[in-house]
Design a protein around this motif. Structure first.
Motif, PDB file in Angstrom:
ATOM      1  N   ILE A 318       6.313  35.576  42.616  1.00 57.41           N
ATOM      2  CA  ILE A 318       6.404  36.558  43.707  1.00 57.41           C
ATOM      3  C   ILE A 318       5.027  37.185  43.943  1.00 57.41           C
ATOM      4  O   ILE A 318       4.610  37.402  45.087  1.00 57.41           O
ATOM      5  N   ASP A 319       4.302  37.426  42.866  1.00 58.00           N
ATOM      6  CA  ASP A 319       2.956  38.005  43.006  1.00 58.00           C
ATOM      7  C   ASP A 319       2.027  37.059  43.781  1.00 58.00           C
ATOM      8  O   ASP A 319       1.175  37.507  44.545  1.00 58.00           O
ATOM      9  N   ILE A 320       2.189  35.761  43.551  1.00 61.98           N
ATOM     10  CA  ILE A 320       1.379  34.780  44.307  1.00 61.98           C
ATOM     11  C   ILE A 320       1.680  34.919  45.800  1.00 61.98           C
ATOM     12  O   ILE A 320       0.781  34.994  46.643  1.00 61.98           O
ATOM     13  N   TYR A 321       2.968  34.976  46.135  1.00 65.48           N
ATOM     14  CA  TYR A 321       3.335  35.086  47.550  1.00 65.48           C
ATOM     15  C   TYR A 321       2.844  36.409  48.150  1.00 65.48           C
ATOM     16  O   TYR A 321       2.395  36.457  49.299  1.00 65.48           O
ATOM     17  N   MET A 322       2.935  37.487  47.355  1.00 71.77           N
ATOM     18  CA  MET A 322       2.509  38.771  47.913  1.00 71.77           C
ATOM     19  C   MET A 322       0.982  38.848  48.054  1.00 71.77           C
ATOM     20  O   MET A 322       0.473  39.561  48.925  1.00 71.77           O
ATOM     21  N   ALA A 323       0.266  38.087  47.205  1.00 67.91           N
ATOM     22  CA  ALA A 323      -1.196  38.002  47.391  1.00 67.91           C
ATOM     23  C   ALA A 323      -1.483  37.234  48.688  1.00 67.91           C
ATOM     24  O   ALA A 323      -2.398  37.589  49.448  1.00 67.91           O
ATOM     25  N   ASN A 324      -0.684  36.199  48.968  1.00 66.17           N
ATOM     26  CA  ASN A 324      -0.802  35.493  50.258  1.00 66.17           C
ATOM     27  C   ASN A 324      -0.583  36.462  51.416  1.00 66.17           C
ATOM     28  O   ASN A 324      -1.331  36.459  52.406  1.00 66.17           O
ATOM     29  N   ALA A 325       0.469  37.278  51.278  1.00 65.88           N
ATOM     30  CA  ALA A 325       0.810  38.226  52.356  1.00 65.88           C
ATOM     31  C   ALA A 325      -0.361  39.174  52.603  1.00 65.88           C
ATOM     32  O   ALA A 325      -0.731  39.439  53.760  1.00 65.88           O
ATOM     33  N   ALA A 326      -0.947  39.651  51.516  1.00 71.42           N
ATOM     34  CA  ALA A 326      -2.072  40.599  51.647  1.00 71.42           C
ATOM     35  C   ALA A 326      -3.261  39.920  52.339  1.00 71.42           C
ATOM     36  O   ALA A 326      -3.909  40.512  53.208  1.00 71.42           O
ATOM     37  N   LEU A 327      -3.493  38.651  51.969  1.00 70.88           N
ATOM     38  CA  LEU A 327      -4.615  37.923  52.592  1.00 70.88           C
ATOM     39  C   LEU A 327      -4.362  37.709  54.091  1.00 70.88           C
ATOM     40  O   LEU A 327      -5.276  37.871  54.918  1.00 70.88           O
ATOM     41  N   ILE A 328      -3.125  37.358  54.434  1.00 71.73           N
ATOM     42  CA  ILE A 328      -2.805  37.137  55.860  1.00 71.73           C
ATOM     43  C   ILE A 328      -3.026  38.437  56.645  1.00 71.73           C
ATOM     44  O   ILE A 328      -3.669  38.460  57.694  1.00 71.73           O
ATOM     45  N   ARG A 329      -2.505  39.515  56.105  1.00 78.06           N
ATOM     46  CA  ARG A 329      -2.649  40.817  56.791  1.00 78.06           C
ATOM     47  C   ARG A 329      -4.111  41.175  56.986  1.00 78.06           C
ATOM     48  O   ARG A 329      -4.545  41.551  58.071  1.00 78.06           O
ATOM     49  N   LYS A 330      -4.864  41.036  55.872  1.00 73.47           N
ATOM     50  CA  LYS A 330      -6.277  41.428  55.894  1.00 73.47           C
ATOM     51  C   LYS A 330      -7.057  40.549  56.880  1.00 73.47           C
ATOM     52  O   LYS A 330      -7.823  41.053  57.708  1.00 73.47           O
ATOM     53  N   SER A 331      -6.821  39.239  56.807  1.00 78.56           N
ATOM     54  CA  SER A 331      -7.592  38.328  57.664  1.00 78.56           C
ATOM     55  C   SER A 331      -7.294  38.582  59.134  1.00 78.56           C
ATOM     56  O   SER A 331      -8.210  38.603  59.960  1.00 78.56           O
ATOM     57  N   LEU A 332      -6.011  38.750  59.454  1.00 76.67           N
ATOM     58  CA  LEU A 332      -5.664  38.929  60.866  1.00 76.67           C
ATOM     59  C   LEU A 332      -6.147  40.274  61.384  1.00 76.67           C
ATOM     60  O   LEU A 332      -6.599  40.391  62.533  1.00 76.67           O
ATOM     61  N   THR A 333      -6.069  41.286  60.538  1.00 75.61           N
ATOM     62  CA  THR A 333      -6.536  42.616  60.946  1.00 75.61           C
ATOM     63  C   THR A 333      -8.029  42.554  61.239  1.00 75.61           C
ATOM     64  O   THR A 333      -8.512  43.123  62.226  1.00 75.61           O
ATOM     65  N   LYS A 334      -8.765  41.826  60.366  1.00 70.96           N
ATOM     66  CA  LYS A 334     -10.209  41.690  60.554  1.00 70.96           C
ATOM     67  C   LYS A 334     -10.529  41.005  61.894  1.00 70.96           C
ATOM     68  O   LYS A 334     -11.533  41.295  62.537  1.00 70.96           O
ATOM     69  N   LEU A 335      -9.636  40.105  62.301  1.00 77.41           N
ATOM     70  CA  LEU A 335      -9.864  39.405  63.581  1.00 77.41           C
ATOM     71  C   LEU A 335      -9.423  40.239  64.784  1.00 77.41           C
ATOM     72  O   LEU A 335      -9.488  39.780  65.915  1.00 77.41           O
ATOM     73  N   GLY A 336      -8.911  41.439  64.500  1.00 75.87           N
ATOM     74  CA  GLY A 336      -8.531  42.329  65.596  1.00 75.87           C
ATOM     75  C   GLY A 336      -7.059  42.293  65.957  1.00 75.87           C
ATOM     76  O   GLY A 336      -6.624  42.952  66.901  1.00 75.87           O
ATOM     77  N   TYR A 337      -6.271  41.524  65.200  1.00 80.13           N
ATOM     78  CA  TYR A 337      -4.830  41.504  65.471  1.00 80.13           C
ATOM     79  C   TYR A 337      -4.181  42.726  64.831  1.00 80.13           C
ATOM     80  O   TYR A 337      -4.661  43.227  63.819  1.00 80.13           O
ATOM     81  N   LYS A 338      -3.063  43.150  65.406  1.00 77.25           N
ATOM     82  CA  LYS A 338      -2.262  44.208  64.776  1.00 77.25           C
ATOM     83  C   LYS A 338      -1.195  43.500  63.949  1.00 77.25           C
ATOM     84  O   LYS A 338      -0.390  42.743  64.474  1.00 77.25           O
ATOM     85  N   ALA A 339      -1.260  43.708  62.631  1.00 79.76           N
ATOM     86  CA  ALA A 339      -0.312  43.007  61.744  1.00 79.76           C
ATOM     87  C   ALA A 339       0.568  44.023  61.013  1.00 79.76           C
ATOM     88  O   ALA A 339       0.064  45.011  60.471  1.00 79.76           O
ATOM     89  N   TYR A 340       1.868  43.767  60.999  1.00 81.46           N
ATOM     90  CA  TYR A 340       2.833  44.653  60.333  1.00 81.46           C
ATOM     91  C   TYR A 340       3.506  43.875  59.202  1.00 81.46           C
ATOM     92  O   TYR A 340       3.494  42.650  59.175  1.00 81.46           O
ATOM     93  N   GLY A 341       4.194  44.618  58.319  1.00 80.38           N
ATOM     94  CA  GLY A 341       4.943  43.976  57.226  1.00 80.38           C
ATOM     95  C   GLY A 341       3.999  43.443  56.164  1.00 80.38           C
ATOM     96  O   GLY A 341       2.831  43.852  56.078  1.00 80.38           O
ATOM     97  N   GLY A 342       4.527  42.541  55.327  1.00 78.89           N
ATOM     98  CA  GLY A 342       3.688  41.908  54.312  1.00 78.89           C
ATOM     99  C   GLY A 342       3.371  42.780  53.113  1.00 78.89           C
ATOM    100  O   GLY A 342       2.616  42.369  52.239  1.00 78.89           O
ATOM    101  N   VAL A 343       3.944  43.984  53.045  1.00 82.49           N
ATOM    102  CA  VAL A 343       3.677  44.872  51.905  1.00 82.49           C
ATOM    103  C   VAL A 343       4.898  44.946  50.981  1.00 82.49           C
ATOM    104  O   VAL A 343       4.777  44.859  49.763  1.00 82.49           O
ATOM    105  N   ASN A 344       6.078  45.073  51.584  1.00 84.69           N
ATOM    106  CA  ASN A 344       7.326  45.070  50.814  1.00 84.69           C
ATOM    107  C   ASN A 344       8.193  43.880  51.206  1.00 84.69           C
ATOM    108  O   ASN A 344       9.410  43.892  51.003  1.00 84.69           O
ATOM    109  N   ALA A 345       7.580  42.893  51.827  1.00 91.26           N
ATOM    110  CA  ALA A 345       8.321  41.739  52.329  1.00 91.26           C
ATOM    111  C   ALA A 345       7.360  40.558  52.469  1.00 91.26           C
ATOM    112  O   ALA A 345       6.160  40.765  52.665  1.00 91.26           O
ATOM    113  N   PRO A 346       7.880  39.334  52.392  1.00 86.86           N
ATOM    114  CA  PRO A 346       7.004  38.168  52.493  1.00 86.86           C
ATOM    115  C   PRO A 346       6.726  37.740  53.936  1.00 86.86           C
ATOM    116  O   PRO A 346       6.306  36.608  54.160  1.00 86.86           O
TER     117      PRO A 346
END
Ligand code: MLT
Length: 409
Positions: A318-346
């Motif tokens: 689960i930690d592996i998947y949540m690290a993926n979620a954090a990376l997706i959020r961070k990467s998309l936010t950096k590109l200027g997208y508004k990203a929700y979720g991914g903190v308590n959900a996959p």
């Protein structure tokens, strides 16, 4: 001539995920060299952890011995699994359940649909918008709805919009409803419900006589310690809520199949003469008539999730998947997208760029980055303008997908 069940003819489109798969196959056929990465359907990629494999191997060996072989098991599931569930998933959170209240099955998807059989066809169903499509499509198949309108919303279903403005948490409806589907942590938005939110819903159901069908398939992904994992952590919830859980995402069982549903003894629904009827014995009756139990090997594997080793190993996944979620959020936010979720959900729920519809965004991402996601519109009209990415791919694929998206904008 035999008559068809015309309710099926009301369905608006094919089931969402096969439709996504069909479009991906068509693209791949035209572009055989494309190395497509899927962050679409929420299917796990990490192999089963050793503790579960060992338990399943041992169960397979049991099947080879004359004295240990198992044929039909109890339709409700083996005590060894039910006891482990009650002790670990509920007692540890202050919730007491009786063994007769837990029903093992082969999937929360089928249970969330099949549970409708317990309730009269004239009940009004409320769902969030966007929503896991199974709740709606199965209501249509059962004949609980009228036709769909031009937005794809069915007559007689009450839709509760979940938008960025309400943090993707719906308000209880203002028109009468009888059956309320809630999913927290949410698929698709990734929103999680605080204790106060769930208390509001439980109070609403108790006040109005409605029943909540609570899909908690993603509870293992909660990271905030204040977020309840079970609706039964809320006082009075046993009178009004049925809870669905699954080993699919928690322990990598999408291919193994094992889940469970909790139907508390206190939960009642009304007969036409006004008599309060316990739902639990009727679900037991239905379960034993239409289901012969999840396989012994699956249940043995599921029970291993609760051993100290099993807990540790599933947590690591689960930690592996949540690290993926954090990376997706961070990467998309950096590109200027508004990203929700991914903190308590996959799931990560991304706002598409202004003016780009969610199916158009799907096509763009597929063509420019060879990355597959799920268009928000497939989860309902309020999902238009959003896009869902799952955290269940391998870390290498998530990293590569994020690089490709960055290079394609
Ligand atoms: C999803 O992608 O929404 C899920 O994998 C669907 C499911 O669990 O059936």
């Amino acid at each position: 001539m035999t008559k068809i069940n015309e309710n099926f003819l009301k369905l608006q489109a094919g089931y969402l995920f096969p439709e996504v798969a069909r479009r991906v196959r068509a693209y791949q056929a035209k572009n055989p060299e494309a190395k497509i990465i899927s962050l679409g359907i929420g299917d796990v990629t990490q192999p089963l952890p050793p503790a579960i494999i060992e338990a399943m191997q041992k169960a397979v060996e049991d099947m080879a011995g004359a004295n240990t072989f198992r044929g039909y098991g109890p339709e409700q599931g083996y005590d060894f699994l039910i006891e482990a569930i009650i002790e670990n998933d509920f007692k540890s959170r202050g919730v007491d359940l009786d063994k007769s209240e837990v029903f093992i099955s082969d999937g929360a998807k089928c249970d969330t649909a099949n549970i409708q059989e317990m309730f009269g066809l004239d009940n009004i169903v409320a769902v969030t918008d966007p929503v896991y499509p199974v709740y709606v499509d199965s209501s249509v198949m059962a004949g609980r709805t009228g036709q769909a309108n031009e937005k794809g919303q069915y007559d007689k279903i009450v839709y509760m919009p979940c938008t960025a403005e309400n943090n993707f948490i719906p308000e209880p409806p203002t028109t009468p409803v009888d059956i309320i589907y809630l999913c927290f942590p949410n698929n698709p938005t990734g929103a999680a419900a605080a204790k106060e939110t769930l208390s509001e819903w439980v109070d609403f159901a108790r006040r109005t006589g409605a029943i909540i069908l609570f899909d908690a398939a993603y509870e293992a992904f909660i990271t905030n310690p204040d977020i309840p994992h079970s609706i039964y952590e809320i006082d009075g919830a046993k009178e009004v809520a049925i809870e669905f859980r699954s080993f699919s995402k928690t322990a990598g069982f999408t291919g193994v199949r094992c889940a469970f549903t909790v139907v508390p003894r206190q939960l009642t629904a009304a007969a036409s003469n006004g008599r309060a009827v316990e739902v639990n014995p009727l679900w037991n009756r239905r379960h034993s008539t239409k289901f012969n139990g999840a396989s012994y090997v699956s249940q043995a594997g599921a029970a291993a999730v609760y051993t100290p080793e099993g807990r540790k190993q599933t947590r690591q996944i689960i930690d592996i998947y949540m690290a993926n979620a954090a990376l997706i959020r961070k990467s998309l936010t950096k590109l200027g997208y508004k990203a929700y979720g991914g903190v308590n959900a996959p799931y990560i729920w991304v706002k598409t760029p202004a003016g780009v519809g969610s199916w158009d965004f799907f096509d763009q991402l597929l063509q420019k980055a060879n990355v597959v996601g799920t268009p928000g519109a497939g989860f309902g009209p309020a999902g238009e303008g959003y896009f869902r990415l799952t955290a269940f791919a391998t870390p290498a694929n998530v990293k590569e997908a994020m690089q490709r998206i960055a290079n394609s904008v």
